[in-house]
Design an enzyme around this catalytic site. Structure first.
Site, PDB file in Angstrom:
ATOM      1  N   LYS A 194       0.837  -1.197   0.000  1.00  0.00           N
ATOM      2  CA  LYS A 194       0.000   0.000   0.000  1.00  0.00           C
ATOM      3  C   LYS A 194       0.879   1.257   0.000  1.00  0.00           C
ATOM      4  O   LYS A 194       0.691   2.156  -0.799  1.00  0.00           O
ATOM      5  CB  LYS A 194      -0.906  -0.054   1.240  1.00  0.00           C
ATOM      6  CG  LYS A 194      -1.823   1.129   1.379  1.00  0.00           C
ATOM      7  CD  LYS A 194      -2.752   0.945   2.571  1.00  0.00           C
ATOM      8  CE  LYS A 194      -3.399   2.278   2.904  1.00  0.00           C
ATOM      9  NZ  LYS A 194      -4.386   2.215   3.971  1.00  0.00           N
ATOM     10  N   GLU A 200      10.585  -4.603   4.407  1.00  0.00           N
ATOM     11  CA  GLU A 200      10.675  -6.009   3.991  1.00  0.00           C
ATOM     12  C   GLU A 200      10.352  -6.143   2.498  1.00  0.00           C
ATOM     13  O   GLU A 200      11.071  -6.791   1.732  1.00  0.00           O
ATOM     14  CB  GLU A 200       9.680  -6.877   4.779  1.00  0.00           C
ATOM     15  CG  GLU A 200       9.993  -7.038   6.250  1.00  0.00           C
ATOM     16  CD  GLU A 200       9.300  -6.001   7.118  1.00  0.00           C
ATOM     17  OE1 GLU A 200       9.027  -4.881   6.618  1.00  0.00           O
ATOM     18  OE2 GLU A 200       9.054  -6.319   8.290  1.00  0.00           O
ATOM     19  N   GLY A 252      -4.752  -1.961   5.006  1.00  0.00           N
ATOM     20  CA  GLY A 252      -3.948  -3.095   4.532  1.00  0.00           C
ATOM     21  C   GLY A 252      -4.603  -4.436   4.797  1.00  0.00           C
ATOM     22  O   GLY A 252      -4.692  -5.298   3.918  1.00  0.00           O
ATOM     23  N   ARG A 253      -5.091  -4.628   6.011  1.00  0.00           N
ATOM     24  CA  ARG A 253      -5.660  -5.941   6.370  1.00  0.00           C
ATOM     25  C   ARG A 253      -7.067  -6.152   5.820  1.00  0.00           C
ATOM     26  O   ARG A 253      -7.697  -7.176   6.085  1.00  0.00           O
ATOM     27  CB  ARG A 253      -5.611  -6.135   7.887  1.00  0.00           C
ATOM     28  CG  ARG A 253      -6.261  -5.009   8.676  1.00  0.00           C
ATOM     29  CD  ARG A 253      -5.855  -5.081  10.139  1.00  0.00           C
ATOM     30  NE  ARG A 253      -6.349  -3.954  10.930  1.00  0.00           N
ATOM     31  CZ  ARG A 253      -5.723  -2.802  11.047  1.00  0.00           C
ATOM     32  NH1 ARG A 253      -4.586  -2.594  10.401  1.00  0.00           N
ATOM     33  NH2 ARG A 253      -6.212  -1.848  11.808  1.00  0.00           N
ATOM     34  N   GLU A 338      -4.513  -6.769  14.875  1.00  0.00           N
ATOM     35  CA  GLU A 338      -4.060  -5.433  14.480  1.00  0.00           C
ATOM     36  C   GLU A 338      -5.231  -4.449  14.601  1.00  0.00           C
ATOM     37  O   GLU A 338      -5.037  -3.279  14.908  1.00  0.00           O
ATOM     38  CB  GLU A 338      -3.504  -5.448  13.046  1.00  0.00           C
ATOM     39  CG  GLU A 338      -2.419  -4.406  12.816  1.00  0.00           C
ATOM     40  CD  GLU A 338      -1.707  -4.542  11.461  1.00  0.00           C
ATOM     41  OE1 GLU A 338      -2.363  -4.390  10.428  1.00  0.00           O
ATOM     42  OE2 GLU A 338      -0.481  -4.782  11.447  1.00  0.00           O
ATOM     43  N   HIS A 369      -4.098 -33.542  17.173  1.00  0.00           N
ATOM     44  CA  HIS A 369      -2.942 -34.365  17.541  1.00  0.00           C
ATOM     45  C   HIS A 369      -1.789 -33.518  18.023  1.00  0.00           C
ATOM     46  O   HIS A 369      -0.647 -33.968  18.057  1.00  0.00           O
ATOM     47  CB  HIS A 369      -2.542 -35.229  16.343  1.00  0.00           C
ATOM     48  CG  HIS A 369      -3.645 -36.141  15.934  1.00  0.00           C
ATOM     49  ND1 HIS A 369      -3.824 -37.392  16.473  1.00  0.00           N
ATOM     50  CD2 HIS A 369      -4.694 -35.945  15.091  1.00  0.00           C
ATOM     51  CE1 HIS A 369      -4.911 -37.946  15.954  1.00  0.00           C
ATOM     52  NE2 HIS A 369      -5.453 -37.077  15.117  1.00  0.00           N
ATOM     53  N   LYS A 497       9.499  -0.938  14.196  1.00  0.00           N
ATOM     54  CA  LYS A 497      10.044  -0.600  12.871  1.00  0.00           C
ATOM     55  C   LYS A 497      11.142   0.449  13.023  1.00  0.00           C
ATOM     56  O   LYS A 497      12.212   0.341  12.420  1.00  0.00           O
ATOM     57  CB  LYS A 497       8.948   0.003  11.986  1.00  0.00           C
ATOM     58  CG  LYS A 497       7.957  -0.963  11.406  1.00  0.00           C
ATOM     59  CD  LYS A 497       7.028  -0.216  10.434  1.00  0.00           C
ATOM     60  CE  LYS A 497       5.809  -1.012  10.090  1.00  0.00           C
ATOM     61  NZ  LYS A 497       4.822  -0.289   9.308  1.00  0.00           N
TER      62      LYS A 497
HETATM   63  O1  F6P Z   1       3.297  -2.825   9.735  1.00  0.00           O
HETATM   64  C1  F6P Z   1       1.967  -3.132   9.628  1.00  0.00           C
HETATM   65  C2  F6P Z   1       1.451  -2.861   8.248  1.00  0.00           C
HETATM   66  O2  F6P Z   1       1.334  -1.497   8.054  1.00  0.00           O
HETATM   67  C3  F6P Z   1       0.130  -3.554   8.019  1.00  0.00           C
HETATM   68  O3  F6P Z   1      -0.948  -2.866   8.539  1.00  0.00           O
HETATM   69  C4  F6P Z   1       0.126  -3.705   6.546  1.00  0.00           C
HETATM   70  O4  F6P Z   1      -0.798  -4.653   6.114  1.00  0.00           O
HETATM   71  C5  F6P Z   1       1.560  -4.116   6.303  1.00  0.00           C
HETATM   72  O5  F6P Z   1       2.305  -3.376   7.243  1.00  0.00           O
HETATM   73  C6  F6P Z   1       2.080  -3.893   4.925  1.00  0.00           C
HETATM   74  O6  F6P Z   1       2.007  -2.560   4.547  1.00  0.00           O
HETATM   75  P1  F6P Z   1       2.195  -2.123   3.046  1.00  0.00           P
HETATM   76  O7  F6P Z   1       1.096  -2.715   2.245  1.00  0.00           O
HETATM   77  O8  F6P Z   1       2.142  -0.626   3.047  1.00  0.00           O
HETATM   78  O9  F6P Z   1       3.529  -2.619   2.577  1.00  0.00           O
END
Ligand code: F6P
Length: 532
Positions: A194, A200, A252-253, A338, A369, A497
């Site tokens: 987003k 990452e 995002g979620r 979240e 199990h 972060k």
């Molecule tokens: O760090 C949490 C977060 O902001 C989530 O809410 C989101 O889904 C994820 O990181 C990834 O964010 P982005 O889509 O901006 O890379």
């Protein structure tokens, strides 16, 4: 109100759930909607507790809050944003306005562009530099990974396009292991972020670009981007024809319904993707129009409030008896934890009760199990949310599906019923006697009286998947509304972060450990192999 709920929970804590099971209870304490059955008769909720919970929803002005969300009001107050993931599945396109502007033309236009692109990837109109696209790699994390990854696995029987792979972890092992067996010349890389700043995702995207550059002359030509940040996708070198944008009112979620779902759409095709949206839209309508008592998300949420804030059970287990929903617990972890893992209310005042619960789980029967031992005989109560389909997708293995259902229903029954000392004693009376018989029997007692709910759907089709995910989204909304919190921000992810960013140069030796606490400083030194 929270004290009263907790008092009520204490009052009824020890009564046998089986005593509640009058002939009408199964019907009265369940909700049927959209071909699904949600049964909460195996909980300690009776009429007066349910009235209390419904009263809490009323006091929270739930209908007004819900309508404000659907109407595009800026209910995400700490970020000044509307919350409109529902617009992404508003397939009939009825107007939805934000700041006086109808957002639907753009939503539908993006959907049409996604469909055109997905179809061309599927039929070879869009090809890699070595031929038709055989593999799609979605690089994203959190909401930009969990939704499509969960849904891709869930809809395996419908996936007739290129294979999809999902890279999320900054651990280089992840991207390495996913890319290693693939041919860059026939791979499409989708960078899903987003913000297009997530460390990452951007790190993995650069790695994938370098991997692609080793084999193909124009690596960026095999990249697509899903993001709200057009300037950053351009800076990364991705042609705007392959950039699918969305607005800041898609959290995002909550984003698998729009561009973030592109990998899924490529895998299952635009028609099945639309069926997912349709199912979700059906759940939206149900949530908007059904009376609270017959409203599945509302009742699922009230059961959640009862167990967590009322009874004080800190976790809830989500137990899909559906192997293809193996990633659903992880998806729900983000969605619920979240969203509702907040310690202050909308006004910034401390919450007078607990925030949302820890959500965890695994598909049954595997979990049986592994961790069900604790669920049945541990000292803490874990409310269980079972789910199962009436049918599977393998008619030739119908006997296995029957066994699966039998296990699911049996576990709920076992949690409810338990096994008394006398029953346990009788079960081992042949093998032991005297004091040893009593001792052995005590190990075999199940306290029972443990609450669970069950969701039964027909078959895990694209439409049903959409219904289930939207059901949980609205459940989270209702719980958040009753708690009076903002379910749509996530400030709790920021501190880690920031500190990680600052620690990177410390680990590489470019900066020192000054200002770090003794434990952190020693850990860093030990990892850097500094002399003691
Ligand atoms: O760090 C949490 C977060 O902001 C989530 O809410 C989101 O889904 C994820 O990181 C990834 O964010 P982005 O889509 O901006 O890379």
């Amino acid at each position: 109100m929270w004290d009263k709920l907790a008092e009520r929970a204490e009052e009824v804590a020890d009564r046998p759930l089986l005593d509640l099971m009058g002939p009408e209870r199964a019907r009265d304490f369940s909700v049927e909607a959209l071909g699904m059955l949600f049964d909460y008769a195996k909980t300690n909720i009776d009429n007066s507790t349910r009235d209390m919970l419904l009263g809490m929803a009323e006091a929270a002005e739930l209908p007004a809050r819900r309508d404000a969300m659907f109407a595009g009001r800026k209910i995400n107050e700490t970020e000044g944003r509307a919350v409109l993931h529902t617009a992404l599945r508003n397939l009939d396109g009825h107007p939805v306005t934000v700041d006086g502007q109808d957002v639907m033309p753009e939503v539908l236009d993006t959907l049409a562009r996604m469909e055109e692109f997905a179809q061309s990837v599927r039929d070879g109109g869009f090809a890699g530099q070595g031929g038709a696209i055989m593999d799609v790699v979605n690089i994203g994390i959190g909401g930009s990974d969990l939704g499509p990854a969960m849904a891709y696995q869930a809809l395996g029987p419908y996936a007739d396009g290129p294979r999809c792979h999902f890279v999320s972890n900054v651990d280089g092992a992840h991207v390495h292991d996913i890319l290693a067996p693939l041919d860059p010349a026939t791979t499409l890389v989708i960078v899903a972020s987003k913000t297009f700043t997530t460390i990452e995702t951007m790190t993995n995207a650069e790695t994938a670009k370098a991997w692609m550059a080793e084999k193909v002359p124009d690596p960026a030509a095999q990249f697509a981007a899903l993001s709200t940040a057009a300037d950053r996708t351009a800076a990364f070198g991705i042609d705007e024809a392959r950039v699918f944008g969305f607005a800041d009112w898609v959290g995002g979620r909550y984003s698998m319904w729009g561009p973030i779902g592109l990998s899924l759409m490529i895998a299952v095709g635009p028609a099945d993707f639309r069926a997912v949206l349709k199912g979700a839209a059906e759940m939206d309508d149900h949530f908007r129009t059904a009376d609270p008592l017959r409203n599945m998300p509302v009742m699922l949420a009230l059961v959640g409030i009862w167990h967590n804030q009322g009874c004080g059970y800190a976790t809830r287990a989500v137990l899909p008896y559906e192997q293809r929903l193996a990633r659903l617990p992880a998806y729900l972890q983000q969605l619920e934890m979240e969203s509702n893992g907040k310690r202050v209310d909308m006004e910034g005042a401390d919450l007078p009760t607990h925030s949302g619960p820890v959500v965890w789980g695994e598909p049954g029967t595997n979990g049986q199990h592994a961790f069900y031992q604790l669920i049945h005989q541990g000292t803490r109560v874990v409310p269980c949310e079972f789910m199962v389909g009436r049918e599977g997708h393998e008619p030739e293995l119908a006997h296995q599906h029957r066994l699966l259902i039998a296990n699911c229903v049996a576990q709920a029954e076992a949690l409810l019923r338990g096994r008394s000392f006398e029953e346990a004693r009788a079960s081992v009376a042949d093998a032991f006697d005297g004091a040893e018989l009593d001792r052995q029997a005590r190990h075999r007692v199940f306290p029972g009286n443990r609450p669970s709910t069950m969701l039964v759907y027909d078959r895990l089709t694209p439409r049903v998947l959409g219904q289930i995910v939207a059901l949980y989204e609205h459940r989270v909304f209702v719980e958040g509304a009753i708690l009076g919190i903002n379910s749509f921000d996530q400030w709790g992810v920021e501190l880690g972060k920031e500190l990680a960013k600052a620690l990177d140069p410390v680990l590489s030796g470019k900066a020192g450990v000054e200002g770090k606490d003794a434990s952190t400083a020693r850990l860093v030194g030990w990892i850097r192999r500094d002399p003691d």
